[in-house]
Design a protein around this motif. Structure first.
Motif, PDB file in Angstrom:
ATOM      1  N   TYR A   1     -81.032 -89.487 -79.313  1.00  0.00           N
ATOM      2  CA  TYR A   1     -79.614 -89.174 -79.086  1.00  0.00           C
ATOM      3  C   TYR A   1     -78.819 -89.129 -80.394  1.00  0.00           C
ATOM      4  O   TYR A   1     -77.596 -89.117 -80.370  1.00  0.00           O
ATOM      5  CB  TYR A   1     -79.008 -90.199 -78.114  1.00  0.00           C
ATOM      6  N   LYS A   2     -79.518 -89.113 -81.511  1.00  0.00           N
ATOM      7  CA  LYS A   2     -78.894 -89.018 -82.857  1.00  0.00           C
ATOM      8  C   LYS A   2     -77.756 -90.035 -83.029  1.00  0.00           C
ATOM      9  O   LYS A   2     -76.676 -89.731 -83.535  1.00  0.00           O
ATOM     10  CB  LYS A   2     -78.371 -87.597 -83.091  1.00  0.00           C
ATOM     11  N   LEU A   3     -78.037 -91.260 -82.591  1.00  0.00           N
ATOM     12  CA  LEU A   3     -76.984 -92.280 -82.625  1.00  0.00           C
ATOM     13  C   LEU A   3     -76.629 -92.698 -84.048  1.00  0.00           C
ATOM     14  O   LEU A   3     -75.531 -93.174 -84.300  1.00  0.00           O
ATOM     15  CB  LEU A   3     -77.406 -93.510 -81.802  1.00  0.00           C
ATOM     16  N   ASP A   4     -77.561 -92.496 -84.981  1.00  0.00           N
ATOM     17  CA  ASP A   4     -77.286 -92.880 -86.372  1.00  0.00           C
ATOM     18  C   ASP A   4     -76.239 -91.963 -87.013  1.00  0.00           C
ATOM     19  O   ASP A   4     -75.708 -92.268 -88.072  1.00  0.00           O
ATOM     20  CB  ASP A   4     -78.585 -92.901 -87.195  1.00  0.00           C
ATOM     21  N   ARG A   5     -75.914 -90.836 -86.359  1.00  0.00           N
ATOM     22  CA  ARG A   5     -74.881 -89.937 -86.916  1.00  0.00           C
ATOM     23  C   ARG A   5     -73.488 -90.280 -86.408  1.00  0.00           C
ATOM     24  O   ARG A   5     -72.517 -89.626 -86.765  1.00  0.00           O
ATOM     25  CB  ARG A   5     -75.183 -88.495 -86.532  1.00  0.00           C
TER      26      ARG A   5
ATOM     27  N   ASN B   1     -68.004 -96.633 -91.036  1.00  0.00           N
ATOM     28  CA  ASN B   1     -68.819 -95.589 -91.630  1.00  0.00           C
ATOM     29  C   ASN B   1     -70.274 -96.019 -91.884  1.00  0.00           C
ATOM     30  O   ASN B   1     -70.833 -95.766 -92.944  1.00  0.00           O
ATOM     31  CB  ASN B   1     -68.166 -95.130 -92.932  1.00  0.00           C
ATOM     32  N   GLY B   2     -70.815 -96.730 -90.927  1.00  0.00           N
ATOM     33  CA  GLY B   2     -72.221 -97.140 -91.022  1.00  0.00           C
ATOM     34  C   GLY B   2     -72.459 -98.385 -91.860  1.00  0.00           C
ATOM     35  O   GLY B   2     -73.598 -98.841 -92.006  1.00  0.00           O
ATOM     36  N   LYS B   3     -71.379 -98.938 -92.434  1.00  0.00           N
ATOM     37  CA  LYS B   3     -71.535-100.154 -93.247  1.00  0.00           C
ATOM     38  C   LYS B   3     -70.878-101.326 -92.524  1.00  0.00           C
ATOM     39  O   LYS B   3     -69.831-101.154 -91.894  1.00  0.00           O
ATOM     40  CB  LYS B   3     -70.840 -99.982 -94.607  1.00  0.00           C
ATOM     41  N   LEU B   4     -71.474-102.486 -92.671  1.00  0.00           N
ATOM     42  CA  LEU B   4     -70.906-103.655 -92.011  1.00  0.00           C
ATOM     43  C   LEU B   4     -69.549-103.998 -92.638  1.00  0.00           C
ATOM     44  O   LEU B   4     -69.438-104.138 -93.850  1.00  0.00           O
ATOM     45  CB  LEU B   4     -71.879-104.829 -92.144  1.00  0.00           C
ATOM     46  N   LYS B   5     -68.507-104.067 -91.796  1.00  0.00           N
ATOM     47  CA  LYS B   5     -67.155-104.296 -92.321  1.00  0.00           C
ATOM     48  C   LYS B   5     -66.722-105.730 -92.066  1.00  0.00           C
ATOM     49  O   LYS B   5     -66.098-106.372 -92.899  1.00  0.00           O
ATOM     50  CB  LYS B   5     -66.215-103.335 -91.604  1.00  0.00           C
ATOM     51  N   TYR B   6     -67.105-106.247 -90.883  1.00  0.00           N
ATOM     52  CA  TYR B   6     -66.613-107.569 -90.489  1.00  0.00           C
ATOM     53  C   TYR B   6     -67.672-108.261 -89.652  1.00  0.00           C
ATOM     54  O   TYR B   6     -68.315-107.650 -88.812  1.00  0.00           O
ATOM     55  CB  TYR B   6     -65.325-107.372 -89.672  1.00  0.00           C
ATOM     56  N   ILE B   7     -67.883-109.541 -89.916  1.00  0.00           N
ATOM     57  CA  ILE B   7     -68.848-110.297 -89.117  1.00  0.00           C
ATOM     58  C   ILE B   7     -68.247-111.669 -88.821  1.00  0.00           C
ATOM     59  O   ILE B   7     -67.715-112.333 -89.728  1.00  0.00           O
ATOM     60  CB  ILE B   7     -70.224-110.373 -89.840  1.00  0.00           C
ATOM     61  N   ASP B   8     -68.256-112.064 -87.564  1.00  0.00           N
ATOM     62  CA  ASP B   8     -67.673-113.343 -87.170  1.00  0.00           C
ATOM     63  C   ASP B   8     -68.810-114.296 -86.805  1.00  0.00           C
ATOM     64  O   ASP B   8     -69.476-114.109 -85.785  1.00  0.00           O
ATOM     65  CB  ASP B   8     -66.745-113.098 -85.965  1.00  0.00           C
ATOM     66  N   LEU B   9     -69.023-115.306 -87.655  1.00  0.00           N
ATOM     67  CA  LEU B   9     -70.206-116.156 -87.468  1.00  0.00           C
ATOM     68  C   LEU B   9     -69.901-117.490 -86.787  1.00  0.00           C
ATOM     69  O   LEU B   9     -70.731-118.400 -86.798  1.00  0.00           O
ATOM     70  CB  LEU B   9     -70.906-116.374 -88.827  1.00  0.00           C
ATOM     71  N   LYS B  10     -68.715-117.562 -86.161  1.00  0.00           N
ATOM     72  CA  LYS B  10     -68.304-118.814 -85.530  1.00  0.00           C
ATOM     73  C   LYS B  10     -69.311-119.283 -84.472  1.00  0.00           C
ATOM     74  O   LYS B  10     -69.662-120.462 -84.426  1.00  0.00           O
ATOM     75  CB  LYS B  10     -66.919-118.620 -84.892  1.00  0.00           C
TER      76      LYS B  10
ATOM     77  N   VAL C   1     -73.635-100.816 -82.432  1.00  0.00           N
ATOM     78  CA  VAL C   1     -72.364-101.561 -82.432  1.00  0.00           C
ATOM     79  C   VAL C   1     -71.196-100.572 -82.617  1.00  0.00           C
ATOM     80  O   VAL C   1     -71.423 -99.411 -82.946  1.00  0.00           O
ATOM     81  CB  VAL C   1     -72.316-102.622 -83.578  1.00  0.00           C
ATOM     82  N   PHE C   2     -69.970-101.043 -82.451  1.00  0.00           N
ATOM     83  CA  PHE C   2     -68.821-100.159 -82.646  1.00  0.00           C
ATOM     84  C   PHE C   2     -68.534 -99.971 -84.136  1.00  0.00           C
ATOM     85  O   PHE C   2     -68.800-100.852 -84.954  1.00  0.00           O
ATOM     86  CB  PHE C   2     -67.597-100.697 -81.908  1.00  0.00           C
ATOM     87  N   ASP C   3     -68.010 -98.789 -84.431  1.00  0.00           N
ATOM     88  CA  ASP C   3     -67.733 -98.412 -85.819  1.00  0.00           C
ATOM     89  C   ASP C   3     -66.355 -97.760 -85.846  1.00  0.00           C
ATOM     90  O   ASP C   3     -66.098 -96.801 -85.111  1.00  0.00           O
ATOM     91  CB  ASP C   3     -68.838 -97.423 -86.274  1.00  0.00           C
ATOM     92  N   ASP C   4     -65.460 -98.285 -86.701  1.00  0.00           N
ATOM     93  CA  ASP C   4     -64.073 -97.778 -86.828  1.00  0.00           C
ATOM     94  C   ASP C   4     -63.986 -96.290 -87.055  1.00  0.00           C
ATOM     95  O   ASP C   4     -63.081 -95.617 -86.584  1.00  0.00           O
ATOM     96  CB  ASP C   4     -63.461 -98.355 -88.124  1.00  0.00           C
ATOM     97  N   GLU C   5     -64.903 -95.820 -87.872  1.00  0.00           N
ATOM     98  CA  GLU C   5     -64.829 -94.445 -88.346  1.00  0.00           C
ATOM     99  C   GLU C   5     -65.669 -93.516 -87.455  1.00  0.00           C
ATOM    100  O   GLU C   5     -65.243 -92.443 -87.085  1.00  0.00           O
ATOM    101  CB  GLU C   5     -65.404 -94.460 -89.774  1.00  0.00           C
ATOM    102  N   LEU C   6     -66.862 -93.991 -87.098  1.00  0.00           N
ATOM    103  CA  LEU C   6     -67.825 -93.120 -86.412  1.00  0.00           C
ATOM    104  C   LEU C   6     -67.868 -93.322 -84.899  1.00  0.00           C
ATOM    105  O   LEU C   6     -68.600 -92.615 -84.224  1.00  0.00           O
ATOM    106  CB  LEU C   6     -69.234 -93.366 -86.980  1.00  0.00           C
ATOM    107  N   GLY C   7     -67.133 -94.290 -84.387  1.00  0.00           N
ATOM    108  CA  GLY C   7     -67.202 -94.592 -82.946  1.00  0.00           C
ATOM    109  C   GLY C   7     -68.246 -95.660 -82.680  1.00  0.00           C
ATOM    110  O   GLY C   7     -67.979 -96.696 -82.124  1.00  0.00           O
TER     111      GLY C   7
ATOM    112  N   SER D   1     -72.264 -97.126 -84.571  1.00  0.00           N
ATOM    113  CA  SER D   1     -73.377 -96.930 -85.505  1.00  0.00           C
ATOM    114  C   SER D   1     -74.431 -98.005 -85.265  1.00  0.00           C
ATOM    115  O   SER D   1     -74.220 -98.934 -84.476  1.00  0.00           O
ATOM    116  CB  SER D   1     -72.914 -96.877 -86.960  1.00  0.00           C
ATOM    117  N   ILE D   2     -75.552 -97.850 -85.935  1.00  0.00           N
ATOM    118  CA  ILE D   2     -76.662 -98.781 -85.746  1.00  0.00           C
ATOM    119  C   ILE D   2     -76.554 -99.929 -86.754  1.00  0.00           C
ATOM    120  O   ILE D   2     -76.380 -99.696 -87.949  1.00  0.00           O
ATOM    121  CB  ILE D   2     -78.023 -98.061 -85.981  1.00  0.00           C
ATOM    122  N   CYS D   3     -76.644-101.138 -86.240  1.00  0.00           N
ATOM    123  CA  CYS D   3     -76.647-102.305 -87.128  1.00  0.00           C
ATOM    124  C   CYS D   3     -78.067-102.861 -87.110  1.00  0.00           C
ATOM    125  O   CYS D   3     -78.558-103.313 -86.075  1.00  0.00           O
ATOM    126  CB  CYS D   3     -75.659-103.341 -86.591  1.00  0.00           C
ATOM    127  N   SER D   4     -78.751-102.814 -88.238  1.00  0.00           N
ATOM    128  CA  SER D   4     -80.145-103.268 -88.248  1.00  0.00           C
ATOM    129  C   SER D   4     -80.211-104.789 -88.304  1.00  0.00           C
ATOM    130  O   SER D   4     -79.288-105.459 -88.785  1.00  0.00           O
ATOM    131  CB  SER D   4     -80.891-102.676 -89.448  1.00  0.00           C
TER     132      SER D   4
END
Ligand code: IPE
Length: 256
Positions: free
Chosen positions: A56-60, A109-118, A137-143, A145-148
């Protein structure tokens, strides 16, 4: 504490859709139990994630409504794999909590922006083993993206400063060239992070960068002054040995 990443290529049959290798999962969990170490467990998606994500070309990112079906299938599938891992942990008396990255990670944009480790902190403080996994996961820019799982390991390592990080893969460690392609590839037993090779892309279906991406993540973790071990999960007791500080066949990337 030690962070362990179980690679998708070890815990699933990477070429067959949604096929878990339950016996391997049970053995690896048994090795963790036997080590008596406190861990954070991260696992990959293998054929429960990569095949659907690629189809499903989810990485795009979000481009068309038909990808929503792919989002649903991918996320549900990785949850099924996660449930198999969770049951194995339960059966071995390693009481754990599953923390899906969808609920604590935001990408841009495919990069991790925020992580909550509580939630990780809270589970660790009461002695519950946190478990997370590679996912969509959700992505601000792309809707979306894949978080490895590897990116999760990197961010967890930066925050929790584990005594070491162990990557469990389907090879004996890191080689000077792709061992799946070259018979004369040499295993790197011990290496400083700046000497790590630049790996070629994986020959298998992979939306998160294959071995090349993994080596980049390992370099970043080792830069944080954390030792990283890469061992073969198909070989008995290599995970146990690395958890307990025995010398086992594999690659040690020296942090510093
Ligand atoms: C991939 O996660 C996640 C999806 C494809 C949804 P990982 O990159 O951590 O998985 P493996 O270890 O390569 O299978």
């Amino acid at each position: 504490m030690i962070i362990v990443k179980l690679g998708g290529s070890v815990i699933t049959d990477k070429k067959r859709e949604n096929r878990a290798r339950k016996k391997v999962i049970d053995r690896l969990v048994r090795e963790i139990k036997k080590s008596k170490k406190e861990i954070i467990l991260v696992h990959g998606a293998g054929s429960f994630g990569h095949i659907h994500a690629k189809e499903y070309k989810l990485d795009r990112g979000f481009k068309s409504r038909n990808q929503l079906k792919g989002f649903h299938i991918t996320h549900s599938s990785v949850r099924i794999l996660n449930q198999i891992v969770m049951s194995s942990l339960y059966n071995h008396d390693i009481f754990s909590v599953s923390l899906p990255p969808l609920s604590f990670v935001e990408m841009n944009n495919g990069k991790l922006k925020y992580i909550d480790l509580k939630c990780f902190e809270e589970s660790i403080s009461i002695g519950l083993t946190p478990v997370t996994f590679g996912d969509i996961v959700f992505d601000d820019e792309l809707g979306f993206s894949i978080c490895s799982g590897d990116i999760l390991v990197l961010n967890l390592s930066r925050y929790f400063k584990p005594e070491k990080v162990i990557f469990v893969i389907d090879e004996d460690g890191i080689f000077d060239k792709d061992p799946k392609k070259y018979k004369d590839a040499k295993l790197l037993r011990e290496i400083k992070y700046d000497d790590l090779p630049v790996a070629e892309k994986s020959i298998y279906t992979d939306v998160t960068g294959g071995m090349g991406g993994k080596i980049e993540v390992i370099r970043e973790i080792a830069k944080e002054d954390i030792d990283v071990l890469v061992v073969n999960g198909n070989k008995r007791d290599r995970l146990f040995g690395s958890l307990t500080g025995k010398k086992v066949k594999g690659t040690l990337v020296i942090g510093g």
